[in-house]
Design an enzyme around this catalytic site. Structure first.
Site, PDB file in Angstrom:
ATOM      1  N   ASP A 246       0.836  -1.198   0.000  1.00 44.94           N
ATOM      2  CA  ASP A 246       0.000   0.000   0.000  1.00 44.94           C
ATOM      3  C   ASP A 246       0.873   1.251   0.000  1.00 44.94           C
ATOM      4  O   ASP A 246       1.353   1.688   1.048  1.00 44.94           O
ATOM      5  CB  ASP A 246      -0.916  -0.027   1.241  1.00 44.94           C
ATOM      6  CG  ASP A 246      -1.870   1.158   1.288  1.00 44.94           C
ATOM      7  OD1 ASP A 246      -1.970   1.892   0.268  1.00 44.94           O
ATOM      8  OD2 ASP A 246      -2.530   1.335   2.335  1.00 44.94           O
ATOM      9  N   LYS A 253       1.480   8.007   0.353  1.00 47.79           N
ATOM     10  CA  LYS A 253       1.851   8.074   1.767  1.00 47.79           C
ATOM     11  C   LYS A 253       3.201   8.767   1.924  1.00 47.79           C
ATOM     12  O   LYS A 253       4.018   8.719   1.008  1.00 47.79           O
ATOM     13  CB  LYS A 253       2.008   6.651   2.327  1.00 47.79           C
ATOM     14  CG  LYS A 253       0.730   5.895   2.553  1.00 47.79           C
ATOM     15  CD  LYS A 253       1.020   4.519   3.139  1.00 47.79           C
ATOM     16  CE  LYS A 253      -0.257   3.730   3.368  1.00 47.79           C
ATOM     17  NZ  LYS A 253      -1.130   4.318   4.407  1.00 47.79           N
ATOM     18  N   ASP A 323      -5.734   6.359  -0.651  1.00 48.35           N
ATOM     19  CA  ASP A 323      -5.094   5.591   0.418  1.00 48.35           C
ATOM     20  C   ASP A 323      -6.122   4.864   1.287  1.00 48.35           C
ATOM     21  O   ASP A 323      -5.757   3.974   2.060  1.00 48.35           O
ATOM     22  CB  ASP A 323      -4.220   6.519   1.275  1.00 48.35           C
ATOM     23  CG  ASP A 323      -3.239   5.749   2.145  1.00 48.35           C
ATOM     24  OD1 ASP A 323      -3.072   4.532   1.919  1.00 48.35           O
ATOM     25  OD2 ASP A 323      -2.635   6.374   3.033  1.00 48.35           O
ATOM     26  N   GLU A 325      -8.003   2.499   0.553  1.00 49.53           N
ATOM     27  CA  GLU A 325      -8.267   1.506  -0.503  1.00 49.53           C
ATOM     28  C   GLU A 325      -8.806   0.191   0.042  1.00 49.53           C
ATOM     29  O   GLU A 325      -9.524  -0.525  -0.658  1.00 49.53           O
ATOM     30  CB  GLU A 325      -6.975   1.249  -1.292  1.00 49.53           C
ATOM     31  CG  GLU A 325      -5.995   0.226  -0.690  1.00 49.53           C
ATOM     32  CD  GLU A 325      -5.419   0.629   0.670  1.00 49.53           C
ATOM     33  OE1 GLU A 325      -5.442   1.837   0.986  1.00 49.53           O
ATOM     34  OE2 GLU A 325      -4.965  -0.251   1.423  1.00 49.53           O
ATOM     35  N   ARG A 327     -11.052  -0.529   2.274  1.00 47.88           N
ATOM     36  CA  ARG A 327     -12.517  -0.581   2.351  1.00 47.88           C
ATOM     37  C   ARG A 327     -13.152  -0.773   0.977  1.00 47.88           C
ATOM     38  O   ARG A 327     -14.243  -1.315   0.859  1.00 47.88           O
ATOM     39  CB  ARG A 327     -13.033   0.692   3.041  1.00 47.88           C
ATOM     40  CG  ARG A 327     -12.695   1.968   2.309  1.00 47.88           C
ATOM     41  CD  ARG A 327     -12.806   3.200   3.198  1.00 47.88           C
ATOM     42  NE  ARG A 327     -11.688   3.294   4.138  1.00 47.88           N
ATOM     43  CZ  ARG A 327     -11.612   4.187   5.108  1.00 47.88           C
ATOM     44  NH1 ARG A 327     -12.580   5.082   5.276  1.00 47.88           N
ATOM     45  NH2 ARG A 327     -10.578   4.202   5.923  1.00 47.88           N
TER      46      ARG A 327
HETATM   47  N1  BES Z   1      -3.235   0.246   5.298  1.00 45.14           N
HETATM   48  C1  BES Z   1      -3.612   1.525   5.766  1.00 45.14           C
HETATM   49  C2  BES Z   1      -3.879   1.565   7.268  1.00 45.14           C
HETATM   50  C3  BES Z   1      -2.691   1.427   8.174  1.00 45.14           C
HETATM   51  C4  BES Z   1      -1.929   2.527   8.509  1.00 45.14           C
HETATM   52  C5  BES Z   1      -2.403   0.219   8.741  1.00 45.14           C
HETATM   53  C6  BES Z   1      -0.866   2.394   9.369  1.00 45.14           C
HETATM   54  C7  BES Z   1      -1.338   0.101   9.626  1.00 45.14           C
HETATM   55  C8  BES Z   1      -0.574   1.190   9.940  1.00 45.14           C
HETATM   56  C9  BES Z   1      -4.876   1.998   5.076  1.00 45.14           C
HETATM   57  O1  BES Z   1      -5.045   1.584   3.767  1.00 45.14           O
HETATM   58  C10 BES Z   1      -4.831   3.489   5.103  1.00 45.14           C
HETATM   59  O2  BES Z   1      -3.958   4.027   4.490  1.00 45.14           O
HETATM   60  N2  BES Z   1      -5.764   4.099   5.819  1.00 45.14           N
HETATM   61  C11 BES Z   1      -5.807   5.514   5.951  1.00 45.14           C
HETATM   62  C12 BES Z   1      -7.246   5.929   5.815  1.00 45.14           C
HETATM   63  C13 BES Z   1      -7.439   7.407   5.712  1.00 45.14           C
HETATM   64  C14 BES Z   1      -6.914   7.893   4.371  1.00 45.14           C
HETATM   65  C15 BES Z   1      -8.908   7.695   5.836  1.00 45.14           C
HETATM   66  C16 BES Z   1      -5.290   5.883   7.330  1.00 45.14           C
HETATM   67  O3  BES Z   1      -5.545   5.177   8.295  1.00 45.14           O
HETATM   68  O4  BES Z   1      -4.565   6.880   7.417  1.00 45.14           O
HETATM   69 ZN    ZN Z   2      -4.077   2.870   2.372  1.00 45.26          ZN
HETATM   70 ZN    ZN Z   3      -4.102  -0.238   3.261  1.00 45.63          ZN
END
Ligand code: BES
Ligand code: ZN
Ligand code: ZN
Length: 475
Positions: A246, A253, A323, A325, A327
């Site tokens: 990701d 990110k 990001d 993604e 869901r």
């Molecule tokens: N895979 C990430 C969530 C994540 C972040 C898992 C850090 C473990 C450690 C997910 O796809 C993501 O990026 N989520 C975002 C959502 C936001 C953009 C609403 C997040 O949590 O920042």
């Molecule tokens: Zn993500």
């Molecule tokens: Zn993710």
């Protein structure tokens, strides 16, 4: 992988290194001063005589001993002895025959270490555990053997999925994950179906396709079926996010720790492991595991903020952040579970949000469900397995956070309450089906591992769910 032989016996055979357990306040082993060993959980002291090494491992206070105390202590003992080059170990469980299962689990889990690739291994003399003897009293043998056999199945599969989980994004793409699932299902009573990008387009999986379209490694949907229950019994569906890497996509990110996003596939691997173990344990249940897998990359073909996606059941998503993604691929898979299988419950596992890590840290996963009985079943399973969960809210109010003006929902809402808002997003696709979402973002991998694990993938969710399924899930 070298095979490990486990036998449950009343006394040792050969000359294994011995692990014994020690409760605070009992007489100290001969020659050990109180200043060196107080019996705190997982503390150790090594005793040597001419023929044998004995490692004494602390369990802490007697009235605080739980299954996880033995799991960790056995794991700490094995890790210690492997570092000394041991290959054969006996665990003295004479006083703890009730905890043979957890101790065997801890020992096997502790024997796994991600070795990496091509690093200089010459300086390491870490032993490989070939033989594990479990010592109990004569009248405990039969029960202990049954416990040890099930624990061996579960912990060995946990190590397998940790091994796959620790592979980096260049070595584990969605297509390779699908191949691995097929290989592991071989010889087990499981059927596997793989959707490639053409099949996904034919069947309307707009979410999995959108997230995967920015990568040269195309997405997959992996579906495994296990039929251990009655022919007409409705299955339980398990859905797991397997984003093999990701980057965040166009909403990229920041660089720090981005490498950790190779573990964004651990929900999917938990589901794969649950299906494999259910088959080996011959659980009397019907299960279906759905693993949507994609690599989230930026690039000329990537999906973008503003895009509108149509998922498997016709619901639409306004993408505001690429990001978020997980869901989106889960929406397709949950819809498919509901439409194709009409399951009695949907259990879903995902490293979904950074917010759940802020809320709960690394010890407990967030558990989101409106079903009180399912909540209680998983709380109990968490206590038994040490894979702890904590109930979080999924009230309909949270859905307001993802209301869109132009689609069924948008894929991000306000930052405040983001773990709960994300849970309500995925729950939308389950509609009226009883649903549990596990946000394992804080627990799927560990940089400061507990005594029975090494740094890296933990396999979280696998042991938790098997315990809940074996106890009989209230659905
Ligand atoms: N895979 C990430 C969530 C994540 C972040 C898992 C850090 C473990 C450690 C997910 O796809 C993501 O990026 N989520 C975002 C959502 C936001 C953009 C609403 C997040 O949590 O920042
Ligand atoms: Zn993500
Ligand atoms: Zn993710």
């Amino acid at each position: 992988m070298p095979t490990l032989k486990i036998d449950v016996r009343t006394s040792t055979v050969g000359s294994p290194d011995l692990v014994t357990f020690f409760v605070k306040g009992s007489p100290l082993p001969v020659g050990v001063p109180a200043s060196e060993f107080d019996g705190a959980p997982c503390s150790t002291v090594l005793l040597r005589d001419k023929t044998q090494r004995t490692l004494v491992v602390g369990l802490g206070d007697k009235d605080k001993i739980e299954p996880d105390t033995l799991r960790r202590a056995a794991g700490a003992g094995i890790k210690h002895l492997l570092k000394l080059g041991s290959t054969e170990v006996a665990l003295d469980l004479g006083t703890y025959a009730d905890h043979v299962g957890p101790a065997v689990e801890g020992a096997i889990l502790a024997s796994y270490k991600f070795e990496g690739f091509g690093k200089d291994a010459s300086k390491e003399k870490r032993g490989v555990l070939n033989r594990l003897q479990i010592l109990v009293k004569e009248n405990e043998l039969i029960a202990a053997r049954a416990q040890a056999r099930d624990a061996e199945i579960i912990a060995t599969i946990s190590n397998t999925i940790r091994g796959i989980g620790n592979l980096p994004g260049n070595m584990l793409t969605p297509a390779i994950l699908a191949e691995q699932a097929q290989e592991l299902a071989q010889g087990r009573p499981l059927t596997v179906r793989i959707w490639n990008e053409r099949h996904l387009a034919r069947d309307g999986f707009g979410g999995i396709l959108a997230v995967g379209q920015g990568s040269v490694n195309p997405p997959r949907l992996i579906v495994l079926e296990y039929r251990g229950g009655g022919r007409r019994e409705t299955p339980i569906a398990l859905v797991g996010k397997a984003v093999t890497f990701d980057t965040g996509g166009i909403t990229i990110k920041p660089g720090a720790q981005m490498d950790e996003m190779k573990w964004d596939k651990m929900g999917g691997l938990a589901v794969l492991g649950i299906l494999l173990a259910a088959a080996d344990l011959k659980l009397p249940l019907n299960l279906v595991g759905l693993i949507p897998s994609a690599e989230n990359m930026p690039g000329p073909d990537a999906y973008r903020p503003g895009d509108i996606i149509t998922t498997r059941d016709g619901k639409t998503i306004e993408v505001l952040n690429t990001d978020a993604e997980g869901r989106i691929i889960l929406a397709d898979a949950i819809a498919h579970a509901r439409l194709a299988y009409k399951p009695s419950a949907i259990l879903e596992y995902s490293t979904l949000t950074g917010a759940v890590v802020m809320a709960l840290g690394h010890r407990r996963a967030g558990m989101f469900t409106a079903q009180d009985k399912l909540r209680d079943a998983f709380l109990a399973a968490g206590k038994a397995t040490g894979e702890l969960v904590w109930p979080m809210p999924v009230d309909d109010e949270y859905k307001e956070g993802v209301q869109s003006e132009i689609a069924t929902v948008k894929n991000i809402g306000p930052r405040e309450g983001s773990a709960c808002i994300s849970a309500s997003f995925v729950k939308t696709w389950a509609e009226e089906t009883p649903f549990v979402h596990f946000d394992i973002a804080g627990t799927a991998w560990s940089t400061k591992p507990p005594a029975h694990l090494e740094a890296g993938a933990t396999g979280f969710g696998l042991r938790l769910t098997l315990a809940a399924l074996r106890a009989g899930l209230p659905v």
